[in-house]
Design an enzyme around this catalytic site. Structure first.
Site, PDB file in Angstrom:
ATOM      1  N   ARG A 255       0.867  -1.173   0.000  1.00  0.00           N
ATOM      2  CA  ARG A 255       0.000   0.000   0.000  1.00  0.00           C
ATOM      3  C   ARG A 255       0.907   1.227   0.000  1.00  0.00           C
ATOM      4  O   ARG A 255       2.038   1.165   0.454  1.00  0.00           O
ATOM      5  CB  ARG A 255      -0.902   0.005   1.235  1.00  0.00           C
ATOM      6  CG  ARG A 255      -1.832  -1.212   1.324  1.00  0.00           C
ATOM      7  CD  ARG A 255      -2.630  -1.181   2.618  1.00  0.00           C
ATOM      8  NE  ARG A 255      -3.562  -2.304   2.708  1.00  0.00           N
ATOM      9  CZ  ARG A 255      -3.281  -3.481   3.254  1.00  0.00           C
ATOM     10  NH1 ARG A 255      -2.060  -3.696   3.757  1.00  0.00           N
ATOM     11  NH2 ARG A 255      -4.173  -4.453   3.296  1.00  0.00           N
TER      12      ARG A 255
ATOM     13  N   LYS B 180      -1.957  -2.555   7.631  1.00  0.00           N
ATOM     14  CA  LYS B 180      -3.381  -2.489   7.913  1.00  0.00           C
ATOM     15  C   LYS B 180      -3.766  -3.595   8.895  1.00  0.00           C
ATOM     16  O   LYS B 180      -3.359  -4.745   8.740  1.00  0.00           O
ATOM     17  CB  LYS B 180      -4.174  -2.642   6.610  1.00  0.00           C
ATOM     18  CG  LYS B 180      -5.653  -2.344   6.755  1.00  0.00           C
ATOM     19  CD  LYS B 180      -6.336  -2.354   5.415  1.00  0.00           C
ATOM     20  CE  LYS B 180      -7.810  -2.023   5.538  1.00  0.00           C
ATOM     21  NZ  LYS B 180      -8.485  -2.003   4.220  1.00  0.00           N
TER      22      LYS B 180
ATOM     23  N   HIS C 101      -3.199   2.627  -5.446  1.00  0.00           N
ATOM     24  CA  HIS C 101      -3.691   1.290  -5.108  1.00  0.00           C
ATOM     25  C   HIS C 101      -3.892   0.428  -6.349  1.00  0.00           C
ATOM     26  O   HIS C 101      -3.939  -0.803  -6.247  1.00  0.00           O
ATOM     27  CB  HIS C 101      -4.995   1.401  -4.324  1.00  0.00           C
ATOM     28  CG  HIS C 101      -5.131   0.367  -3.243  1.00  0.00           C
ATOM     29  ND1 HIS C 101      -4.295   0.292  -2.152  1.00  0.00           N
ATOM     30  CD2 HIS C 101      -6.009  -0.654  -3.103  1.00  0.00           C
ATOM     31  CE1 HIS C 101      -4.659  -0.719  -1.389  1.00  0.00           C
ATOM     32  NE2 HIS C 101      -5.685  -1.317  -1.941  1.00  0.00           N
TER      33      HIS C 101
ATOM     34  N   ARG D  28      -1.139  -2.082  -6.648  1.00  0.00           N
ATOM     35  CA  ARG D  28      -1.282  -3.233  -5.741  1.00  0.00           C
ATOM     36  C   ARG D  28      -2.285  -4.221  -6.318  1.00  0.00           C
ATOM     37  O   ARG D  28      -2.072  -5.429  -6.277  1.00  0.00           O
ATOM     38  CB  ARG D  28      -1.708  -2.731  -4.358  1.00  0.00           C
ATOM     39  CG  ARG D  28      -1.957  -3.817  -3.315  1.00  0.00           C
ATOM     40  CD  ARG D  28      -2.210  -3.156  -1.964  1.00  0.00           C
ATOM     41  NE  ARG D  28      -2.971  -3.987  -1.059  1.00  0.00           N
ATOM     42  CZ  ARG D  28      -2.452  -4.852  -0.200  1.00  0.00           C
ATOM     43  NH1 ARG D  28      -1.150  -5.023  -0.155  1.00  0.00           N
ATOM     44  NH2 ARG D  28      -3.226  -5.549   0.603  1.00  0.00           N
TER      45      ARG D  28
END
Length: 324
Positions: A141, A166, A272, A275
């Site tokens: 991230r 996270k 993102h 990812r």
């Protein structure tokens, strides 16, 4: 009304203190204090100690029905208010039953083709290229990449360790071979800047939790420095000290948007997206979904399963019997 927090400013300072004690990030502090401020103004500046379950439910329902916020946004507001009542006002909140919930629209993630990834990265240079290379090459991230410290990069084992990602979880992912030479050169430049800061009486970096008290010299130690430090020193909002923080996400977004426009890609590309592309391309290459789940740091494999829907081979990677 709680006499310790008679005004909104005192209440917000109490929230900041409790968040800091628990080691939460400054971004969480900003988000939680923002939601509490909106909650107070929604109820005409009434102190939260005078409000209760019904007031919280009406505010959360307003977010869903009137503002039509995303489910994640509504959940963040709920978490902020629960934190306020439990840890600051020391009041237990009954179960919230009468809340209109935001509807979660199931959307497939935007994924770039390998050619599109190459086009965007060819338009990036220096640290911009390095950050995006770690997003796509290691599945990070954006804030995980920006918060990397020198000690988190192991060139010998070719690994990147993500600290407190996270869900407050650590994980280890790969260090792409193509990133290694430019990253070594980048760190040489960063070390020169760090040594110059030390000569000028600076060079301290923010440390997690109580490490600054436990290891007084760690703040200036090379291994604890940011891999991607900001170009200028700035004042830490919590300590009031001037230090060199890591790069901001806004800076990465700006350069990425410019690169996307230059190479003519019409997809909605964010940090993102790389990812998402990392996970999808690994599945295309035949890697086990559990392996991809581990590299991404997903708690549940069902979260990783979303990428099977965007594979070029079709739904869930199944080959149609007609094609056989």
């Amino acid at each position: 009304m709680n006499s310790d927090f008679s005004s909104l400013s005192e209440l917000l300072r109490g929230i900041s203190k409790e968040i800091s004690v628990r080691g939460y990030s400054y971004r969480t502090e900003q988000a939680y204090t923002g939601w509490v401020r909106r909650f107070v103004f929604f109820h005409h500046r009434t102190h939260p100690a005078k409000l209760g379950k019904t007031s919280v439910e009406s505010f959360l329902s307003y977010l869903a029905t009137d503002l039509k916020v995303a489910p994640s946004t509504q959940n963040q507001a709920l978490n902020a208010l629960l934190f306020l009542y439990r840890h600051v006002l020391k009041m237990e909140m009954p179960q919230l039953d009468d809340v209109a919930r935001s509807k979660r629209a199931r959307k497939l993630p935007v994924v770039l083709t390998r050619r599109e990834v190459s086009l965007v990265m060819d338009c990036l240079h220096g640290w911009h290229w390095l950050v995006v290379a770690l997003l796509y090459g290691a599945g990070l991230r954006v804030m995980e990449a920006l918060r990397l410290r020198v000690k988190d990069i192991d060139f010998d084992k070719r690994t990147v360790t993500v600290r407190e990602g996270k869900g407050n979880k650590d994980r280890v992912t790969m260090l792409p071979e193509e990133v290694t030479p430019p990253l070594r050169n980048h760190l040489k430049s960063v070390r020169i800047t760090h040594n110059e800061d030390l000569k000028k009486g600076f060079g301290d970096v923010v440390l997690p939790h109580a490490l600054a008290r436990k290891y007084p010299d760690a703040a200036t130690n090379w291994s604890w420095q940011w891999v991607f430090p900001a170009p200028h020193r700035s004042m830490d909002p919590r300590t009031g000290q001037f230090a060199r923080h890591h790069l901001s996400q806004a800076a990465v977004n700006k350069h990425l948007a410019q690169a996307r426009r230059r190479c003519g890609i019409n997809k909605h590309v964010t940090c993102h997206t790389f990812r998402h592309s990392f996970a999808t391309h690994l599945l295309e290459d035949g890697y086990d979904i559990r392996t991809v789940q581990e590299l991404l740091g997903h708690k549940d494999v069902s979260t990783t399963m979303i990428y099977t829907h965007v594979l070029n081979r079709g739904g869930r990677g199944v080959i149609s019997p007609l094609d056989r």
